[in-house]
Design an enzyme around this catalytic site. Structure first.
Site, mmCIF file in Angstrom:
data_model
loop_
_atom_site.group_PDB
_atom_site.id
_atom_site.type_symbol
_atom_site.label_atom_id
_atom_site.label_comp_id
_atom_site.label_asym_id
_atom_site.label_seq_id
_atom_site.Cartn_x
_atom_site.Cartn_y
_atom_site.Cartn_z
ATOM 1 N N ASP A 21 0.784 -1.200 -0.016
ATOM 2 C CA ASP A 21 -0.146 -0.106 0.076
ATOM 3 C C ASP A 21 0.803 1.171 0.118
ATOM 4 O OD1 ASP A 21 -1.004 0.481 3.366
ATOM 5 O OD2 ASP A 21 0.724 -0.339 2.806
ATOM 6 N N TYR A 75 2.878 4.753 0.767
ATOM 7 C CA TYR A 75 3.627 5.431 1.769
ATOM 8 C C TYR A 75 2.722 6.302 2.476
ATOM 9 C CZ TYR A 75 7.956 4.085 -0.489
ATOM 10 O OH TYR A 75 8.978 3.454 -1.169
ATOM 11 N N HIS A 103 11.627 -9.314 -0.209
ATOM 12 C CA HIS A 103 11.231 -8.188 -0.219
ATOM 13 C C HIS A 103 12.355 -7.394 0.061
ATOM 14 C CE1 HIS A 103 9.149 -4.316 0.926
ATOM 15 N NE2 HIS A 103 7.952 -4.872 0.136
ATOM 16 N N PHE A 144 6.702 1.831 -4.275
ATOM 17 C CA PHE A 144 8.017 2.236 -4.303
ATOM 18 C C PHE A 144 8.713 3.459 -4.359
ATOM 19 C CE2 PHE A 144 8.064 -2.681 -4.438
ATOM 20 C CZ PHE A 144 8.450 -2.899 -3.127
#
Length: 225
Positions: free
Chosen positions: A68, A70, A190, A81
């Site tokens: 989701d 920031y 990740h 990202f």
């Protein structure tokens, strides 16, 4: 029936119009209106569909799946990202840039706006497209996941040779939606500081993706920002 007219690229609008008219999406819209009346919501409403607006359906070559947006002030810009220019790089993005540097010997700067990737055909797809200020995952299970699953289904069904970069367990849950006979899937840990050392560093996904694009006769991605 309530009508909805999202600010989304026409190539995507044609493919997703049925989705926008379903009950769950209308409920999602009502939820977002209620949230906006009480809280600050990120990204700005004009940026919610930035991933799609910067990478039309016809252009998609690579899909990166995030979770989701920031939730810090000024960070979210509608692409996973990615952060707005001038914002400090979040830890996961720092690690992504480190891996690009290690993989391709490309020196990355401090600009974390990934629009340049999107313009080249990298769909930077969060699974949840909005968030309440300061509260991670606050818009979880409100309908966005269902919508994004349909986006992945459409890409899998209507395109060929797409490269999916699935980083971490959350993204890898989407693997079941992808036709492995038609597409390429690259998986690793990740890039978060909690897991990057468990296989994200050294995954060489950026050079591998470009090798696959070259084999398909497609233009490679310039990963430098």
């Amino acid at each position: 029936m309530k009508k909805i007219n999202p600010q989304i690229d026409i190539s995507w609008k044609k493919l997703l119009m049925n989705e926008f008219e379903k009950e769950y999406f209308l409920n999602l819209k009502d939820f977002l209106l209620q949230e906006k009346s009480k809280y600050e919501i990120y990204p700005h409403s004009s940026k919610i569909f930035s991933a799609f607006n910067n990478c039309s359906f016809d252009k998609v070559k690579i899909v990166i799946i995030g979770q989701d947006p920031y939730h810090g002030v000024g960070q979210a810009n509608g692409m996973c990202f990615s952060v707005n220019k001038g914002i400090s790089l979040p830890p996961s993005l720092k690690n992504i840039f480190k891996e690009i540097n290690n993989d391709l010997q490309v020196q990355m700067g401090d600009n974390g706006d990934l629009t340049n990737w999107a313009k080249q055909g990298v769909l930077l797809l969060n699974s949840i497209l909005t968030v309440r200020k300061g509260q991670a995952s606050s818009h979880k299970n409100k309908g966005w996941e269902k919508f994004i699953d349909e986006v992945i289904n459409i890409i899998s069904d209507k395109k060929n040779g797409i490269i999916f970069l699935l980083w971490g367990n959350f993204a890898q849950e989407k693997e079941k939606l992808i036709d492995k006979e038609k597409h390429y899937i690259l998986k690793s840990a990740h890039p978060s500081p909690f897991s990057a050392h468990k296989g994200f560093f050294g995954n060489k996904h950026f050079s591998k993706a470009n090798e696959i694009l070259q084999k398909q006769g497609k233009e490679i991605i310039n990963w430098k920002i």
